[in-house]
Design a protein around this motif. Sequence first.
Motif, mmCIF file in Angstrom:
data_model
loop_
_atom_site.group_PDB
_atom_site.id
_atom_site.type_symbol
_atom_site.label_atom_id
_atom_site.label_comp_id
_atom_site.label_asym_id
_atom_site.label_seq_id
_atom_site.Cartn_x
_atom_site.Cartn_y
_atom_site.Cartn_z
ATOM 1 N N PRO A 23 0.824 -1.213 0.000
ATOM 2 C CA PRO A 23 0.000 0.000 0.000
ATOM 3 C C PRO A 23 0.860 1.266 0.000
ATOM 4 C CG PRO A 23 -0.879 -1.591 1.551
ATOM 5 C CD PRO A 23 0.459 -2.125 1.093
ATOM 6 N N GLY A 24 0.501 2.186 -0.891
ATOM 7 C CA GLY A 24 1.205 3.461 -0.961
ATOM 8 C C GLY A 24 2.462 3.461 -1.817
ATOM 9 N N LEU A 25 2.823 2.328 -2.403
ATOM 10 C CA LEU A 25 4.028 2.278 -3.228
ATOM 11 C C LEU A 25 3.972 3.305 -4.348
ATOM 12 C CD1 LEU A 25 6.117 -0.635 -4.442
ATOM 13 C CD2 LEU A 25 5.154 0.887 -6.163
ATOM 14 N N SER A 26 2.846 3.387 -5.042
ATOM 15 C CA SER A 26 2.737 4.309 -6.174
ATOM 16 C C SER A 26 2.967 5.756 -5.736
ATOM 17 C CB SER A 26 1.384 4.164 -6.860
ATOM 18 O OG SER A 26 0.326 4.421 -5.955
ATOM 19 N N ALA A 27 2.356 6.158 -4.646
ATOM 20 C CA ALA A 27 2.539 7.525 -4.142
ATOM 21 C C ALA A 27 3.979 7.753 -3.683
ATOM 22 C CB ALA A 27 1.569 7.805 -3.002
ATOM 23 N N SER A 28 4.578 6.729 -3.103
ATOM 24 C CA SER A 28 5.978 6.849 -2.659
ATOM 25 C C SER A 28 6.917 7.070 -3.832
ATOM 26 C CB SER A 28 6.409 5.596 -1.888
ATOM 27 O OG SER A 28 5.696 5.488 -0.692
ATOM 28 N N VAL A 29 6.714 6.329 -4.918
ATOM 29 C CA VAL A 29 7.556 6.503 -6.105
ATOM 30 C C VAL A 29 7.387 7.901 -6.671
ATOM 31 C CG1 VAL A 29 7.912 5.753 -8.495
ATOM 32 C CG2 VAL A 29 7.668 4.050 -6.688
ATOM 33 N N VAL A 30 6.143 8.343 -6.800
ATOM 34 C CA VAL A 30 5.880 9.677 -7.341
ATOM 35 C C VAL A 30 6.498 10.752 -6.451
ATOM 36 C CG1 VAL A 30 4.042 11.365 -7.800
ATOM 37 C CG2 VAL A 30 3.847 9.016 -8.651
ATOM 38 N N ASP A 31 6.299 10.634 -5.148
ATOM 39 C CA ASP A 31 6.826 11.633 -4.220
ATOM 40 C C ASP A 31 8.348 11.641 -4.216
ATOM 41 O OD1 ASP A 31 6.826 13.599 -2.124
ATOM 42 O OD2 ASP A 31 7.143 11.978 -0.687
ATOM 43 N N PHE A 32 8.964 10.471 -4.010
ATOM 44 C CA PHE A 32 10.412 10.443 -3.864
ATOM 45 C C PHE A 32 11.137 10.636 -5.196
ATOM 46 C CE2 PHE A 32 14.576 8.363 -3.542
ATOM 47 C CZ PHE A 32 15.144 9.205 -2.602
ATOM 48 N N ALA A 33 10.831 9.784 -6.173
ATOM 49 C CA ALA A 33 11.580 9.840 -7.432
ATOM 50 C C ALA A 33 11.339 11.146 -8.192
ATOM 51 C CB ALA A 33 11.228 8.636 -8.308
ATOM 52 N N TYR A 34 10.078 11.536 -8.311
ATOM 53 C CA TYR A 34 9.772 12.712 -9.122
ATOM 54 C C TYR A 34 9.723 13.996 -8.312
ATOM 55 C CZ TYR A 34 9.056 9.584 -12.983
ATOM 56 O OH TYR A 34 9.264 8.648 -13.964
ATOM 57 N N GLY A 35 9.107 13.972 -7.141
ATOM 58 C CA GLY A 35 8.971 15.183 -6.338
ATOM 59 C C GLY A 35 10.214 15.587 -5.580
ATOM 60 N N GLN A 36 10.924 14.596 -5.011
ATOM 61 C CA GLN A 36 12.109 14.907 -4.213
ATOM 62 C C GLN A 36 13.408 14.819 -4.999
ATOM 63 O OE1 GLN A 36 12.203 13.028 -0.297
ATOM 64 N NE2 GLN A 36 10.008 12.662 -0.444
ATOM 65 N N GLN A 37 13.429 14.098 -6.101
ATOM 66 C CA GLN A 37 14.667 13.939 -6.860
ATOM 67 C C GLN A 37 14.633 14.699 -8.185
ATOM 68 O OE1 GLN A 37 17.482 12.440 -5.658
ATOM 69 N NE2 GLN A 37 16.347 12.267 -3.752
ATOM 70 N N TYR A 38 13.804 14.262 -9.115
ATOM 71 C CA TYR A 38 13.796 14.886 -10.439
ATOM 72 C C TYR A 38 13.397 16.359 -10.404
ATOM 73 C CZ TYR A 38 14.725 10.580 -12.957
ATOM 74 O OH TYR A 38 15.318 9.439 -13.441
ATOM 75 N N ALA A 39 12.568 16.776 -9.469
ATOM 76 C CA ALA A 39 12.112 18.168 -9.404
ATOM 77 C C ALA A 39 13.042 19.074 -8.606
ATOM 78 C CB ALA A 39 10.696 18.226 -8.818
ATOM 79 N N ARG A 40 14.122 18.516 -8.063
ATOM 80 C CA ARG A 40 15.053 19.326 -7.271
ATOM 81 C C ARG A 40 15.703 20.416 -8.122
ATOM 82 N NH1 ARG A 40 17.462 17.601 -2.601
ATOM 83 N NH2 ARG A 40 19.420 18.557 -3.231
ATOM 84 N N PRO A 41 15.999 21.554 -7.508
ATOM 85 C CA PRO A 41 16.780 22.566 -8.214
ATOM 86 C C PRO A 41 18.262 22.159 -8.209
ATOM 87 C CG PRO A 41 16.293 23.294 -5.988
ATOM 88 C CD PRO A 41 15.562 21.988 -6.183
#
Length: 128
Positions: free
Chosen positions: A32-50
């Motif tokens: 449960p929550g894997l999809s949100a975790s991937v979106v948050d960590f990979a895209y929100g915390q990593q790829y979207a970093r300045p």
Amino acid sequence: MKDTYAAGQALSETLNPGMEAVLKARYDRIVPGLSASVVDFAYGQQYARPGLALRDRYLGTIAALTALGGQTAPQLRVNIKGGLKAGLSQTEIGEMIWQMALYGGFPAAINALNIALEVFAEEDKAHA
């Protein structure tokens, strides 16, 4: 603090439309929550970093997945597509993959080049 999930969701939908829904349908029942975790960590915390351009982050990702070898083929495919959307050229992707022959070996680089050729053909066909 920045809402990293919202930023990740927007970026993932731009680069990989429908990815979160696919992850949710496949994995959230058992994790449960894997999809949100991937979106948050990979895209929100990593790829979207300045601090580093998105296209450069994709070059690094493609390099790492190539060097890791064949078990990363599905992720390499997704990230080559994302790299193209982030502004990488086919030549840049090909050169980065070939550079990884020094670190991951020739078989890993050749396998990654074969995946890249498949993705390029799919993308060329889609835009023809």
